[in-house]
Write an enzyme that holds these catalytic residues in place. Structure first.
Site, PDB file in Angstrom:
ATOM      1  CD  GLU A 151     -16.186  -9.993   8.906  1.00 58.97           C
ATOM      2  OE1 GLU A 151     -17.343 -10.477   8.526  1.00 58.97           O
ATOM      3  OE2 GLU A 151     -15.823 -10.891   9.634  1.00 58.97           O
ATOM      4  CD  GLU A 311     -16.838  -9.895  13.919  1.00 59.51           C
ATOM      5  OE1 GLU A 311     -16.551 -11.015  13.288  1.00 59.51           O
ATOM      6  OE2 GLU A 311     -16.842  -8.799  13.846  1.00 59.51           O
TER       7      GLU A 311
HETATM    8  C1  GAL Z   1     -18.679 -11.883  10.921  1.00 58.83           C
HETATM    9  C2  GAL Z   1     -19.205 -10.712  11.557  1.00 58.83           C
HETATM   10  C3  GAL Z   1     -20.426 -10.651  12.448  1.00 58.83           C
HETATM   11  C4  GAL Z   1     -21.108 -11.831  12.790  1.00 58.83           C
HETATM   12  C5  GAL Z   1     -20.150 -12.946  12.551  1.00 58.83           C
HETATM   13  C6  GAL Z   1     -20.696 -14.146  11.684  1.00 58.83           C
HETATM   14  O1  GAL Z   1     -18.170 -11.940   9.638  1.00 58.83           O
HETATM   15  O2  GAL Z   1     -18.432  -9.760  11.230  1.00 58.83           O
HETATM   16  O3  GAL Z   1     -20.595  -9.674  12.513  1.00 58.83           O
HETATM   17  O4  GAL Z   1     -21.966 -11.642  11.906  1.00 58.83           O
HETATM   18  O5  GAL Z   1     -19.868 -13.037  11.234  1.00 58.83           O
HETATM   19  O6  GAL Z   1     -21.715 -14.335  11.852  1.00 58.83           O
END
Ligand code: GAL
Length: 667
Positions: A151, A311
């Site tokens: 990210e 994700e």
């Molecule tokens: C996303 C990130 C993950 C994890 C998730 C929950 O933004 O890519 O690594 O941190 O949030 O916080």
């Protein structure tokens, strides 16, 4: 760079952190993953301290083992570079790798993203690590691709203003403006005695006593974006040398603004996206599903092809405070929504809820105990149902007849000077997207570089910063038969963020729109009435007080001192038409505008549904998704063959149906 590496196939996956759990547990995890239907895992994006505990001492063995174990069950791996979390030994050796904020304060080790992206010593560490990492894992056939960092842009509110970034900024400016006189002119530095005699006098913009120069800040935002793209490229070059046949992707964050995703996308084989429809921040009751649909529509259009959901929310989100629990069915419909909008793979974040660190309450598929529960069962069912559908639709995308332009320059311009305290450029893009979404009319969210001619209808909200090239492109689109909707505050600024003075507003767009805007009103603490053929509406935030020079009036303001003046106009230009909306219409008004245009242009809707039920189609399949907690009535054409289906004329709360209809085989 498009190297023609395509996503082969489709997958369901999980983000996995074996390093957080005893090795004795790994086998159980892999078995449970297999039973769930997992094909791929993503690993190692934050595990630098475990993989290189001391400089040049690589400890890749545990990751090799995890990859092997997964492979023994046919599960492939995506590995990430860990540059978002440099270990303590690097920071101790070179503390000024830690970034400096706009107040000149250092941000310290203890979280993540504690790195300056310009620092030469940090770049050396990355060069060394990524080379060793690529050489070690690059030949492993069980690794299908890489994700660089994580990210990019996240947590970097103002990126870094340290001396390294500052000198990089100066070089960037020098390359752009060649000499300081040009920069002084383009930034309007005669104002408040801001002229520079040489590039060395320029600072990275830090906190000031009063005000900031909008032109300088716009260039700073563009520079920061370019720096992130360069930081990514610095690593992609190394990985491609070691493993030219493996894909490179990056997990983007919807409408996040720190990096221009079109630029970042150019270095990827395909785009990936992260999606948390019920995140712990913000209002918990507002329906995010429409925004999530818009995010996917943007992700798909960045490279005009399928993307991965890297994700996908898999449980309650939370760091210190928590969000609502996903309702029964919601995890499944979010994944199906991503697929319907063009995702060819869905990877769930995360496999198991972590027992330690900041993200102890960011829930995974498995709870802390590791015992499969509702999340696991629901996703297992969804994966089994969707796998045959995925096999059929993979590689296809929806092909909408309408497009909405989204631009980072407009985003930065309006952030720098929002005019109205509540005006947001992204929100403007989203309210127009919403009008299509509610009608189940597929729509693309595209860059200014896209070939506009493929769209019957193009909406370009707030074209505030306008180059002659873009103005010309809009004009040509309309001239050759396109239907363009432009909105308030368009044609106001040149590319340097200086106000246009050679023409009255809307500057270079006046001709195609057939109007001028000699005056305007910022609607502070009030709204304005608009009437359209006798119907009354409300509009907000801004009124352009328009003089027609060729256009006709569609709707007019019916309050304020400009009552009777046009609010929405239409101009026949060449073979096409240019519409102008000189205000922010509220929902009813925008709905009417888009409905009238879609009807007139015969832009097809996929069907009429109650609020909160969406229909999307790709590759000959139609997806109906109920985002509400009520059973909803639906009416399905006889030609739709039910594939995943529970009732004939209703859809259960948080449920999805899938149908097949050749009419929607749009490649
Ligand atoms: C996303 C990130 C993950 C994890 C998730 C929950 O933004 O890519 O690594 O941190 O949030 O916080």
């Amino acid at each position: 760079m498009n190297r023609g590496i395509e996503m082969k196939g489709f997958y369901f996956g999980v983000d996995y952190y074996p390093e957080h759990w005893p090795k004795a547990r790994w086998k159980t995890d892999v078995k449970l993953m297999k039973d769930l239907g997992v094909d791929v895992v993503r690993m190692a994006e934050f595990s630098w301290s475990k993989l290189e505990p001391r400089k040049d001492e690589y400890n890749f063995g545990w990751l090799d083992e995890a990859i092997e174990l997964l492979a023994s069950q046919g599960i492939k791996t995506i590995l990430c570079t860990p540059s978002a979390a440099p270990p303590a030994w690097i920071i101790r050796e070179t503390p000024d790798i830690q970034p400096t904020d706009i107040e000149g304060r250092r941000r310290y080790f203890g979280g993540r993203h504690h790195n300056c992206q310009s620092h030469p010593v940090y770049r050396e560490h990355i060069q060394r690590y990524v080379t060793a990492f690529g050489a070690h894992f690059g030949k492993n056939p069980n690794i299908i691709g890489w994700q660089i960092d994580n990210e990019l842009g996240n947590s970097h509110a103002d990126l870094c203003t340290c001396p390294y970034c500052e000198s990089r900024f100066r070089l960037w400016l020098q390359a752009k403006y060649c000499n300081i006189e040009t920069l002084n002119r383009k930034w309007g530095n005669a104002f408040w005695s801001q002229e520079y005699r040489c590039f060395d006098e320029i600072q990275a913009p830090k906190i000031t006593v009063a005000g900031r120069n909008p032109s300088a800040i716009l260039d700073w935002r563009r520079f920061c974006s370019d720096l992130i793209v360069d930081f990514h490229q610095f690593q992609s070059v190394i990985l491609r040398k070691n493993a030219p046949e493996k894909f490179i992707t990056h997990n983007m964050m919807g409408f996040a603004d720190k990096v221009n995703y079109y630029d970042l996308g150019a270095d990827l084989d395909f785009v990936s996206s992260d999606s948390y429809p019920v995140i712990f921040m913000g209002k918990q009751n507002s329906p995010k599903y429409a925004r999530v649909a818009a995010e996917s529509d943007l992700m798909r259009c960045i490279k005009d092809k399928n993307f991965w959901m890297m994700e996908q929310q898999s449980g309650i989100t939370g760091w210190e405070i928590l969000g609502r629990a996903p309702k029964p069915g919601q995890l499944g419909i979010w994944a199906v929504q991503a697929i319907a909008h063009g995702a060819d793979t869905v990877v769930f974040f995360r496999w198991r809820t972590c027992a330690m660190g900041t993200e102890q309450y960011w829930h995974g598929i498995l709870p802390h105990s590791g015992i499969p529960g509702r999340n696991y069962t629901e996703l297992k069912e969804m994966i089994a149902e969707m796998r045959p559908v995925m096999a059929e639709v993979q590689g296809t995308v929806p092909k909408p007849e309408a497009g909405i332009v989204f631009s980072y320059d407009q985003e930065y311009g309006i952030q720098i000077q929002p005019h109205h305290p509540d005006l947001s450029y992204t929100e403007q893009v989203l309210i127009y997207h919403m009008a299509f979404y509610k009608k189940n009319i597929p729509v693309d969210i595209i860059s200014e570089q896209t070939d506009f001619s493929k769209y019957k209808l193009l909406i370009a909200p707030i074209q505030y910063i306008l180059s002659p090239t873009l103005a010309d492109k809009y004009e040509k689109y309309v001239k050759s038969g396109g239907n363009l909707v432009l909105t308030m505050r368009s044609g106001v600024k040149d590319e340097s963020n200086l106000c246009v003075t050679k023409l009255p507003l809307p500057g270079l767009l006046g001709k195609v729109l057939g109007l001028e805007i000699p005056e305007y009103d910022c609607l502070r603490d009030t709204s304005v009435q608009v009437s359209w053929k006798g119907e009354k509406y409300t509009a907000e935030k801004w009124s352009d007080i328009i003089t027609l020079t060729g256009a006709e009036m569609l709707a007019q303001f019916s309050s304020e001192f400009y009552s009777g003046y046009p609010a929405i106009t239409k101009n026949q230009y060449g073979n096409g038409r240019a519409f102008y909306v000189g205000t922010e219409p509220t929902e009813d008004l925008i709905d009417r505008l888009i409905k009238e245009l879609a009807d007139e242009l015969t832009i097809a809707s996929l069907g009429k549904t109650p609020d909160g039920v969406e229909i999307t189609a790709r590759g000959g399949y139609v997806f109906v998704i109920n985002h509400t907690e009520q059973i909803q009535k639906i009416s399905v054409p006889a030609s739709w063959e039910p594939i995943v289906f529970h009732n004939a004329d209703t859809i259960a709360p948080y449920a999805y149906h899938v149908y097949k209809d050749k009419a929607y085989f749009i490649l």
